[in-house]
Design a protein around this motif. Structure first.
Motif: not given
Length: 245
Positions: A57-66, A70-79
């Motif tokens: 799922e994508k966040p409505s706001r905020g940031k995820i770094v793994i 920074d994976v927050t804006g990854f496309s489905e293919k990137q994920w």
């Protein structure tokens, strides 16, 4: 640098004209090799948090770094590519392919990595023995108990040695004795291979298996504490000895 960094993550669902806040601004950091249990009741936001960290799922706001990305804006293919290389899953309902044997189910993640058949079977065999199913490799899911099916699911999650294992209510369909055995196996493997294990559960007894307990209430972290280490892996090791005897 933390392996996983969750920064101010909000998740809001819209149902007709109603706004439902599943996560109200969660920030936390999870270290490499940490065994972290996220505890909460139904509707608390714990599974939403796991799904966002795993890119489901994508966040409505905020940031995820793994792992520094920074994976927050990854496309489905990137994920999909990122998960293939870095993430394993253990599901409450096992999610095994019914037409495949235990060995074939466990080997499946290695197919997507392009691993040759011989190596796939070798690694899958090794992992099934590690979870105590050395004599059940040719069995299909319908020929196994719920606990055995979950062990296959655990072996499948660990076989490619990903950086992170996400387990969403992994003991939800199991009795208390089998639940403890399954958690012991997962924790034992995570420690053995120094992999990060994140378990979502509503069961406080299961949550005690972690190094760290995070409690989620109404979409917010209400408690976050280190726990005393618990013995783990004994059940798996005992079953492995029996299987190899």
């Amino acid at each position: 640098m933390s392996l996983i960094s969750v920064q101010g993550v909000r998740k809001v669902y819209r149902v007709d004209r109603e706004r439902i806040v599943a996560l109200g601004g969660v920030s936390l950091a999870i270290e490499e090799g940490e065994i972290c249990c996220i505890l909460g009741t139904s509707g608390s936001g714990k599974s939403t948090l796991l799904n966002i960290m795993a890119g489901l799922e994508k966040p409505s706001r905020g940031k995820i770094v793994i792992a520094g990305s920074d994976v927050t804006g990854f496309s489905e293919k990137q994920w999909a590519l990122f998960r293939q290389k870095n993430i394993g899953f253990v599901f409450q309902s096992y999610n095994l392919l019914p037409t495949l044997t235990a060995l074939e189910n466990v080997a499946m993640p290695l197919v997507f990595r392009g691993t040759g058949k011989g190596k796939r079977m070798q690694e899958a065999t090794k992992m099934l023995k590690a979870v105590g199913l050395g004599t059940r490799m040719s069995h299909k899911p319908t020929q196994m108990s719920g606990g055995q099916q979950q062990r296959v699911g655990i072996a499948r999650a660990f076989v490619s040695h990903p950086k992170i294992i996400f387990a969403d209510e992994p003991t939800g369909n199991l009795d208390s004795k089998t639940s403890r055995e399954v958690m012991g196996i997962m924790v034992g493997l995570a420690r053995r291979y120094h992999e990060t294990l994140i378990v979502v559960t509503h069961d406080r007894e299961i949550a005690r298996f972690g190094d760290r307990l995070i409690e989620i209430h109404d979409g917010l972290v209400r408690y976050d504490s280190r726990l005393a280490p618990q013995p783990a892996g004994g059940a798996a090791n005992e079953e492995e000895r029996k299987a190899q005897a």
